[in-house]
Design a protein around this motif. Structure first.
Motif, PDB file in Angstrom:
ATOM      1  N   GLN A  19       0.824  -1.214   0.000  1.00 21.30           N
ATOM      2  CA  GLN A  19       0.000   0.000   0.000  1.00 21.30           C
ATOM      3  C   GLN A  19       0.858   1.263   0.000  1.00 21.30           C
ATOM      4  N   ARG A  20       1.926   1.256   0.787  1.00 26.79           N
ATOM      5  CA  ARG A  20       2.789   2.440   0.863  1.00 26.79           C
ATOM      6  C   ARG A  20       3.494   2.682  -0.472  1.00 26.79           C
ATOM      7  N   ALA A  21       3.986   1.613  -1.099  1.00 26.27           N
ATOM      8  CA  ALA A  21       4.662   1.771  -2.391  1.00 26.27           C
ATOM      9  C   ALA A  21       3.691   2.311  -3.442  1.00 26.27           C
ATOM     10  N   THR A  22       2.457   1.824  -3.423  1.00 29.17           N
ATOM     11  CA  THR A  22       1.439   2.317  -4.359  1.00 29.17           C
ATOM     12  C   THR A  22       1.184   3.806  -4.117  1.00 29.17           C
ATOM     13  N   PHE A  23       1.037   4.185  -2.848  1.00 30.09           N
ATOM     14  CA  PHE A  23       0.848   5.592  -2.489  1.00 30.09           C
ATOM     15  C   PHE A  23       2.045   6.432  -2.956  1.00 30.09           C
ATOM     16  N   ASP A  24       3.265   5.939  -2.687  1.00 33.57           N
ATOM     17  CA  ASP A  24       4.470   6.689  -3.051  1.00 33.57           C
ATOM     18  C   ASP A  24       4.581   6.895  -4.557  1.00 33.57           C
ATOM     19  N   PRO A  70       1.585   1.712 -10.149  1.00 31.84           N
ATOM     20  CA  PRO A  70       2.511   0.599 -10.383  1.00 31.84           C
ATOM     21  C   PRO A  70       2.265  -0.076 -11.732  1.00 31.84           C
ATOM     22  N   ASN A  71       1.159   0.229 -12.358  1.00 28.45           N
ATOM     23  CA  ASN A  71       0.795  -0.411 -13.614  1.00 28.45           C
ATOM     24  C   ASN A  71       1.587   0.187 -14.768  1.00 28.45           C
ATOM     25  N   PRO A  72       2.182  -0.659 -15.615  1.00 30.76           N
ATOM     26  CA  PRO A  72       2.954  -0.139 -16.757  1.00 30.76           C
ATOM     27  C   PRO A  72       2.125   0.700 -17.742  1.00 30.76           C
ATOM     28  N   GLN A  73       0.794   0.570 -17.683  1.00 28.64           N
ATOM     29  CA  GLN A  73      -0.062   1.373 -18.559  1.00 28.64           C
ATOM     30  C   GLN A  73      -0.108   2.840 -18.121  1.00 28.64           C
ATOM     31  N   ALA A  74       0.166   3.092 -16.836  1.00 31.86           N
ATOM     32  CA  ALA A  74       0.159   4.464 -16.310  1.00 31.86           C
ATOM     33  C   ALA A  74       1.292   4.607 -15.297  1.00 31.86           C
ATOM     34  N   PRO A  75       2.537   4.478 -15.766  1.00 31.01           N
ATOM     35  CA  PRO A  75       3.671   4.498 -14.835  1.00 31.01           C
ATOM     36  C   PRO A  75       3.920   5.887 -14.269  1.00 31.01           C
ATOM     37  N   PRO A  76       4.715   5.963 -13.203  1.00 24.91           N
ATOM     38  CA  PRO A  76       5.062   7.270 -12.649  1.00 24.91           C
ATOM     39  C   PRO A  76       5.778   8.126 -13.694  1.00 24.91           C
ATOM     40  N   GLU A  77       5.522   9.413 -13.639  1.00 26.31           N
ATOM     41  CA  GLU A  77       6.165  10.347 -14.568  1.00 26.31           C
ATOM     42  C   GLU A  77       7.582  10.679 -14.122  1.00 26.31           C
ATOM     43  N   ARG A  78       7.823  10.575 -12.803  1.00 24.49           N
ATOM     44  CA  ARG A  78       9.135  10.884 -12.236  1.00 24.49           C
ATOM     45  C   ARG A  78       9.680   9.657 -11.508  1.00 24.49           C
ATOM     46  N   LEU A  79      10.995   9.567 -11.413  1.00 33.23           N
ATOM     47  CA  LEU A  79      11.634   8.502 -10.643  1.00 33.23           C
ATOM     48  C   LEU A  79      11.324   8.721  -9.172  1.00 33.23           C
ATOM     49  N   VAL A  80      10.781   7.709  -8.523  1.00 31.53           N
ATOM     50  CA  VAL A  80      10.415   7.812  -7.113  1.00 31.53           C
ATOM     51  C   VAL A  80      11.556   7.243  -6.268  1.00 31.53           C
ATOM     52  N   THR A  81      12.119   8.110  -5.426  1.00 33.30           N
ATOM     53  CA  THR A  81      13.209   7.691  -4.535  1.00 33.30           C
ATOM     54  C   THR A  81      12.872   7.977  -3.079  1.00 33.30           C
ATOM     55  N   GLU A  82      11.684   8.525  -2.840  1.00 29.06           N
ATOM     56  CA  GLU A  82      11.261   8.893  -1.496  1.00 29.06           C
ATOM     57  C   GLU A  82      10.373   7.795  -0.911  1.00 29.06           C
ATOM     58  N   GLY A  83      10.028   7.965   0.370  1.00 27.29           N
ATOM     59  CA  GLY A  83       9.117   7.036   1.034  1.00 27.29           C
ATOM     60  C   GLY A  83       9.677   5.624   1.061  1.00 27.29           C
ATOM     61  N   SER A  84       8.844   4.666   0.729  1.00 24.15           N
ATOM     62  CA  SER A  84       9.273   3.262   0.749  1.00 24.15           C
ATOM     63  C   SER A  84      10.388   2.998  -0.254  1.00 24.15           C
ATOM     64  N   PHE A  85      10.476   3.810  -1.295  1.00 26.53           N
ATOM     65  CA  PHE A  85      11.516   3.632  -2.309  1.00 26.53           C
ATOM     66  C   PHE A  85      12.882   4.136  -1.838  1.00 26.53           C
ATOM     67  N   ARG A 142      14.754  -0.667  -3.801  1.00 30.64           N
ATOM     68  CA  ARG A 142      14.279  -0.253  -5.119  1.00 30.64           C
ATOM     69  C   ARG A 142      12.941  -0.899  -5.501  1.00 30.64           C
ATOM     70  N   HIS A 143      12.564  -1.964  -4.825  1.00 27.89           N
ATOM     71  CA  HIS A 143      11.337  -2.671  -5.181  1.00 27.89           C
ATOM     72  C   HIS A 143      10.492  -2.988  -3.943  1.00 27.89           C
ATOM     73  N   PRO A 144      10.035  -1.946  -3.228  1.00 31.62           N
ATOM     74  CA  PRO A 144       9.298  -2.190  -1.983  1.00 31.62           C
ATOM     75  C   PRO A 144       7.966  -2.917  -2.187  1.00 31.62           C
ATOM     76  N   MET A 145       7.332  -2.731  -3.340  1.00 36.60           N
ATOM     77  CA  MET A 145       6.078  -3.427  -3.576  1.00 36.60           C
ATOM     78  C   MET A 145       6.329  -4.934  -3.669  1.00 36.60           C
ATOM     79  N   PHE A 146       7.392  -5.313  -4.354  1.00 33.01           N
ATOM     80  CA  PHE A 146       7.733  -6.731  -4.457  1.00 33.01           C
ATOM     81  C   PHE A 146       8.166  -7.281  -3.100  1.00 33.01           C
ATOM     82  N   LEU A 147       8.855  -6.487  -2.305  1.00 35.53           N
ATOM     83  CA  LEU A 147       9.187  -6.908  -0.947  1.00 35.53           C
ATOM     84  C   LEU A 147       7.902  -7.187  -0.176  1.00 35.53           C
ATOM     85  N   GLY A 148       6.900  -6.349  -0.354  1.00 36.44           N
ATOM     86  CA  GLY A 148       5.609  -6.571   0.289  1.00 36.44           C
ATOM     87  C   GLY A 148       4.969  -7.878  -0.149  1.00 36.44           C
ATOM     88  N   TYR A 149       5.007  -8.151  -1.459  1.00 40.17           N
ATOM     89  CA  TYR A 149       4.473  -9.427  -1.957  1.00 40.17           C
ATOM     90  C   TYR A 149       5.243 -10.605  -1.348  1.00 40.17           C
TER      91      TYR A 149
END
Length: 175
Positions: free
Chosen positions: A66-71, A80-95, A99-106
């Motif tokens: 959830q935090r990675a999705t929010f970040d 997180p979906n490749p159809q609508a990826p982030p416009e900027r490189l995210v290095t804050e928060g869980s990132f 580098r892969h906090p969502m996968f760590l969550g999984y």
């Protein structure tokens, strides 16, 4: 390329099926099959003890997801979906932890499920195969895409931030 809301929702449903149904089912069914084929006993419960660490791992995993999705939305302006990826490189928060906090969550959620189901086959065969395939995907597909999209900024981020497991002892320099 602009993606319609309908296309994005369809892609998100597909991803949810993959990450929350298909992959976990493969780990569970694969592990339980190994248990049956090798006639393995269940992991001992020690008076119900696996339930507590399992619940903790699942809870922490869900928080990471959830935090990675929010970040991605808050700091990157995307999903997180490749159809609508982030416009900027995210290095804050869980990132800033890995580098892969969502996968760590999984991964934490899957490990909690393995403990909850008390399966040796899942723990020693299916889960490690799942992790190996995930790492291969991240290194050979995800990271090259990010390197192309964000260039030197991603290269610097890669040098500073661990791949998948946070290092609590390493001080991170602000980006």
């Amino acid at each position: 390329m602009t993606v319609s809301s309908k296309q994005l929702h369809r892609s998100q449903r597909r991803d949810a099926l993959i990450y929350w149904i298909y992959i976990p089912s493969a780990v569970v069914l694969g592990g339980k099959t190994v248990d049956r084929l090798l006639d393995l006993p269940s992991i001992p419960s020690f008076g119900g003890l696996p339930v507590i660490p399992a619940a903790i791992l699942i809870g922490i995993g869900v928080v990471f997801i959830q935090r990675a999705t929010f970040d991605l939305k808050h700091y990157g302006g995307g999903t997180p979906n490749p159809q609508a990826p982030p416009e900027r490189l995210v290095t804050e928060g869980s990132f800033s932890l890995c580098r892969h906090p969502m996968f760590l969550g999984y991964d934490l959620t899957a490990l909690g499920t393995v403990l909850l189901l008390r399966s040796w086959g899942m723990l020693i065969i299916a889960y490690p195969i799942f992790i190996a395939l995930e790492i291969r995907f991240l290194q050979n597909r995800e990271e090259p895409v990010l390197a192309r999209r964000f260039g030197a900024a991603y290269s610097d981020y890669r040098k500073r931030i661990p791949f998948l497991l946070p290092n609590p002892f390493k001080r991170r320099k602000p980006s």
